[in-house]
Motif scaffolding. Structure first.
Motif, PDB file in Angstrom:
ATOM      1  N   GLY A  20       0.679  -1.333   0.036  1.00 54.60           N
ATOM      2  CA  GLY A  20      -0.028  -0.125   0.093  1.00 54.60           C
ATOM      3  C   GLY A  20       0.884   1.328   0.088  1.00 54.60           C
ATOM      4  O   GLY A  20       0.197   2.147   0.142  1.00 54.60           O
ATOM      5  N   LEU A  21       2.168   1.159  -0.154  1.00 56.85           N
ATOM      6  CA  LEU A  21       2.933   2.425  -0.277  1.00 56.85           C
ATOM      7  C   LEU A  21       3.078   3.002  -1.505  1.00 56.85           C
ATOM      8  O   LEU A  21       3.324   4.115  -1.724  1.00 56.85           O
ATOM      9  CB  LEU A  21       4.397   1.978   0.240  1.00 56.85           C
ATOM     10  CG  LEU A  21       4.520   1.402   1.642  1.00 56.85           C
ATOM     11  CD1 LEU A  21       6.067   0.960   1.923  1.00 56.85           C
ATOM     12  CD2 LEU A  21       4.140   2.413   2.669  1.00 56.85           C
ATOM     13  N   LEU A  22       2.794   1.994  -2.454  1.00 57.55           N
ATOM     14  CA  LEU A  22       3.021   2.792  -4.030  1.00 57.55           C
ATOM     15  C   LEU A  22       1.913   2.213  -4.942  1.00 57.55           C
ATOM     16  O   LEU A  22       1.016   1.357  -4.548  1.00 57.55           O
ATOM     17  CB  LEU A  22       4.368   2.233  -4.771  1.00 57.55           C
ATOM     18  CG  LEU A  22       5.364   2.563  -4.176  1.00 57.55           C
ATOM     19  CD1 LEU A  22       6.655   1.883  -5.197  1.00 57.55           C
ATOM     20  CD2 LEU A  22       5.906   3.882  -4.273  1.00 57.55           C
ATOM     21  N   ALA A  23       1.557   3.069  -6.002  1.00 58.33           N
ATOM     22  CA  ALA A  23       0.286   2.625  -6.763  1.00 58.33           C
ATOM     23  C   ALA A  23       0.877   2.684  -8.243  1.00 58.33           C
ATOM     24  O   ALA A  23       1.793   3.790  -8.378  1.00 58.33           O
ATOM     25  CB  ALA A  23      -0.764   3.608  -6.578  1.00 58.33           C
ATOM     26  N   ALA A  24       0.117   2.219  -9.147  1.00 58.15           N
ATOM     27  CA  ALA A  24       0.441   2.066 -10.510  1.00 58.15           C
ATOM     28  C   ALA A  24      -0.970   2.882 -11.144  1.00 58.15           C
ATOM     29  O   ALA A  24      -1.797   2.137 -11.406  1.00 58.15           O
ATOM     30  CB  ALA A  24       1.066   0.896 -11.232  1.00 58.15           C
ATOM     31  N   PRO A  25      -0.912   4.186 -11.548  1.00 57.60           N
ATOM     32  CA  PRO A  25      -1.927   4.534 -12.194  1.00 57.60           C
ATOM     33  C   PRO A  25      -2.271   3.982 -13.255  1.00 57.60           C
ATOM     34  O   PRO A  25      -3.697   3.958 -13.980  1.00 57.60           O
ATOM     35  CB  PRO A  25      -1.605   6.259 -12.477  1.00 57.60           C
ATOM     36  CG  PRO A  25      -0.007   6.209 -12.367  1.00 57.60           C
ATOM     37  CD  PRO A  25       0.395   5.057 -11.597  1.00 57.60           C
ATOM     38  N   HIS A  26      -1.509   3.414 -14.293  1.00 56.56           N
ATOM     39  CA  HIS A  26      -1.950   2.659 -15.458  1.00 56.56           C
ATOM     40  C   HIS A  26      -1.091   1.462 -15.593  1.00 56.56           C
ATOM     41  O   HIS A  26      -0.098   1.424 -14.868  1.00 56.56           O
ATOM     42  CB  HIS A  26      -1.515   3.679 -16.750  1.00 56.56           C
ATOM     43  CG  HIS A  26      -2.021   4.960 -16.648  1.00 56.56           C
ATOM     44  ND1 HIS A  26      -3.361   5.023 -16.913  1.00 56.56           N
ATOM     45  CD2 HIS A  26      -1.547   6.182 -16.466  1.00 56.56           C
ATOM     46  CE1 HIS A  26      -3.863   6.399 -16.751  1.00 56.56           C
ATOM     47  NE2 HIS A  26      -2.631   6.914 -16.561  1.00 56.56           N
ATOM     48  N   THR A  27      -1.335   0.388 -16.177  1.00 55.64           N
ATOM     49  CA  THR A  27      -0.787  -0.853 -16.344  1.00 55.64           C
ATOM     50  C   THR A  27       0.668  -0.902 -16.735  1.00 55.64           C
ATOM     51  O   THR A  27       1.397  -1.502 -16.269  1.00 55.64           O
ATOM     52  CB  THR A  27      -1.650  -1.861 -17.339  1.00 55.64           C
ATOM     53  OG1 THR A  27      -3.133  -1.875 -16.940  1.00 55.64           O
ATOM     54  CG2 THR A  27      -1.002  -3.205 -17.317  1.00 55.64           C
ATOM     55  N   SER A  28       0.992   0.034 -17.809  1.00 53.10           N
ATOM     56  CA  SER A  28       2.259   0.069 -18.283  1.00 53.10           C
ATOM     57  C   SER A  28       3.264   1.360 -17.734  1.00 53.10           C
ATOM     58  O   SER A  28       4.530   1.459 -18.149  1.00 53.10           O
ATOM     59  CB  SER A  28       2.218   0.173 -19.876  1.00 53.10           C
ATOM     60  OG  SER A  28       1.289   1.534 -20.281  1.00 53.10           O
ATOM     61  N   ALA A  29       2.512   1.918 -16.654  1.00 47.24           N
ATOM     62  CA  ALA A  29       3.230   2.948 -16.324  1.00 47.24           C
ATOM     63  C   ALA A  29       4.062   2.676 -14.962  1.00 47.24           C
ATOM     64  O   ALA A  29       4.081   1.521 -14.478  1.00 47.24           O
ATOM     65  CB  ALA A  29       2.263   4.241 -15.764  1.00 47.24           C
ATOM     66  N   GLY A  30       4.926   3.429 -14.635  1.00 44.90           N
ATOM     67  CA  GLY A  30       5.570   3.388 -13.392  1.00 44.90           C
ATOM     68  C   GLY A  30       4.694   3.627 -12.046  1.00 44.90           C
ATOM     69  O   GLY A  30       3.742   3.527 -12.109  1.00 44.90           O
ATOM     70  N   ARG A  31       5.318   3.891 -11.018  1.00 49.77           N
ATOM     71  CA  ARG A  31       4.726   4.070  -9.611  1.00 49.77           C
ATOM     72  C   ARG A  31       4.668   5.250  -9.119  1.00 49.77           C
ATOM     73  O   ARG A  31       5.967   5.823  -9.548  1.00 49.77           O
ATOM     74  CB  ARG A  31       5.303   2.847  -8.876  1.00 49.77           C
ATOM     75  CG  ARG A  31       4.584   1.562  -8.452  1.00 49.77           C
ATOM     76  CD  ARG A  31       4.757   0.565  -9.533  1.00 49.77           C
ATOM     77  NE  ARG A  31       4.299  -0.692  -9.495  1.00 49.77           N
ATOM     78  CZ  ARG A  31       4.671  -1.807 -10.208  1.00 49.77           C
ATOM     79  NH1 ARG A  31       5.386  -1.490 -11.159  1.00 49.77           N
ATOM     80  NH2 ARG A  31       4.214  -3.006 -10.214  1.00 49.77           N
ATOM     81  N   MET A  32       3.892   5.533  -8.349  1.00 47.64           N
ATOM     82  CA  MET A  32       3.792   6.876  -7.735  1.00 47.64           C
ATOM     83  C   MET A  32       3.433   6.361  -6.163  1.00 47.64           C
ATOM     84  O   MET A  32       2.725   5.316  -5.848  1.00 47.64           O
ATOM     85  CB  MET A  32       2.793   7.862  -8.229  1.00 47.64           C
ATOM     86  CG  MET A  32       1.486   7.212  -8.270  1.00 47.64           C
ATOM     87  SD  MET A  32       0.461   8.199  -9.396  1.00 47.64           S
ATOM     88  CE  MET A  32       0.224   9.715  -7.979  1.00 47.64           C
ATOM     89  N   PRO A  33       3.809   7.186  -5.307  1.00 47.11           N
ATOM     90  CA  PRO A  33       3.561   6.958  -3.856  1.00 47.11           C
ATOM     91  C   PRO A  33       2.121   7.070  -3.355  1.00 47.11           C
ATOM     92  O   PRO A  33       1.441   8.028  -4.157  1.00 47.11           O
ATOM     93  CB  PRO A  33       4.167   7.974  -2.995  1.00 47.11           C
ATOM     94  CG  PRO A  33       4.621   9.191  -4.041  1.00 47.11           C
ATOM     95  CD  PRO A  33       4.822   8.298  -5.449  1.00 47.11           C
TER      96      PRO A  33
END
Length: 347
Positions: A60-73
């Motif tokens: 639950g520390l990072l999330a991927a807004p799109h399937t092919s995208a990187g992560r964001m906090p």
């Protein structure tokens, strides 16, 4: 919002998490495994990095807004970073000098407060906010005069010579000798006191039956004090500058969030109530996203610090509001230094 302890993360996971958060806060875009591998600091393959990113996402520390995208906090991840990993960057000598110079310019305190709000906006690239100290003048005299059959004009004279007028709507027949009696009583009980102090003392006397006021005079006193106290509490107490800074390129891609944020800022009384929490806390507060109800829909962060007079008394709160990807490491010490500089100006 409860974030997992930092000790739950391996050294490798901790370093990758830090790089993702710092990269996102700097660029505003998700950070991918190829970017992290290309920087060379980790000495890991993109596949190994992806495994760690997946684990951090599962926590639950990072999330991927799109399937092919990187992560964001996530907000949980940002809270962990701010509380346990962030290394603040103290204002430079030039920045400190610029802050002190702008706040030391001669003029009324209201100008200094507006200057502070604009200064915070300029320094943070977000919107600056200052909660103005509530005026609590001590009163010297109160007089009442009938305007018509149902209204009374109350004139409040402060010890500093400041005069304020209030119009009270009362029931018919509450005039005559009651006005003079109520005026004399109010002057005797309010002299040397603030309205809040006077209201409490008068309410206690009336509730205990320790006054010689007749019913009409009690009505005048009780209604009058209630109206004045309510009016004083509802005066605008917030200065906001730099709302245009919230309309950056990244924000415009989520125009509904920005519209929600600007609507929230229009509700100054609600914002002031949020800042009041920081004043009561007596120290710096950082609200991230949904941690505060007011800005939960817009997903915004607030960094707020009380400021004190030279006697150490908290007299107000200042801070900034912006997207959750604020540069916390730079903005937090900047807000703290500005609060201390304004405190010197308040005297």
């Amino acid at each position: 919002m409860n974030s997992p302890p930092l000790t739950d993360l391996s050294d490798r996971a901790r370093e990758i998490f830090r790089l993702v958060v710092e990269g996102y806060l700097e660029s505003g875009v998700p950070v991918g495994s190829k970017t992290l591998a290309g920087e060379g600091a980790l000495n890991l393959s993109p596949a190994s990095i992806r495994n760690v990113l997946a684990d951090l996402e599962a926590r639950g520390l990072l999330a991927a807004p799109h399937t092919s995208a990187g992560r964001m906090p996530t907000e949980t991840g940002l809270r962990l970073f701010v509380d346990a990993m962030m290394q603040v960057a103290e204002p430079t000598r030039e920045e400190r000098a610029a802050i002190e110079q702008r706040l030391s310019e001669p003029g009324p305190i209201e100008r200094a407060l507006e200057e502070t709000s604009a200064l915070l906006s300029d320094l943070s690239g977000a919107a600056g906010m200052v909660m103005v100290p509530r005026r609590e003048p001590r009163l010297a005299q109160v007089s009442l005069a009938a305007l018509d059959a149902n209204r009374v004009l109350a004139v409040l004279v402060g010890e500093d010579g400041h005069i304020e007028n209030r119009v009270l709507a009362l029931s018919p027949g509450a005039f005559g000798a009651s006005l003079e009696q109520a005026s004399n009583y109010l002057t005797a009980r309010t002299a040397g006191r603030t309205l809040a102090e006077a209201a409490q003392a008068i309410a206690t006397e009336i509730a205990g039956g320790r006054t010689a006021l007749d019913e009409a005079s009690r009505d005048l006193v009780q209604r009058g004090i209630a109206v004045w106290t309510e009016d004083a509490a509802s005066r605008p107490v917030l200065i906001v500058r730099g709302q245009a800074n919230l309309l950056d390129e990244a924000a415009l891609s989520d125009i509904e969030r920005v519209r929600s944020l600007l609507d929230d800022l229009e509700s100054k009384q609600s914002v002031a109530e949020l800042l009041e929490r920081a004043r009561r806390a007596d120290s710096m507060r950082i609200f991230i996203g949904s941690e505060n109800r007011l800005f939960s829909l817009s997903g915004s962060s607030v960094i707020a610090s009380p400021y004190r007079d030279r006697e150490g008394r908290v007299v107000g709160v200042l801070g900034v509001i912006g997207p959750t990807r604020l540069n916390y490491a730079r903005v937090v010490p900047m807000v703290d230094f500005t609060a201390r500089s304004l405190g010197k100006r308040i005297g």
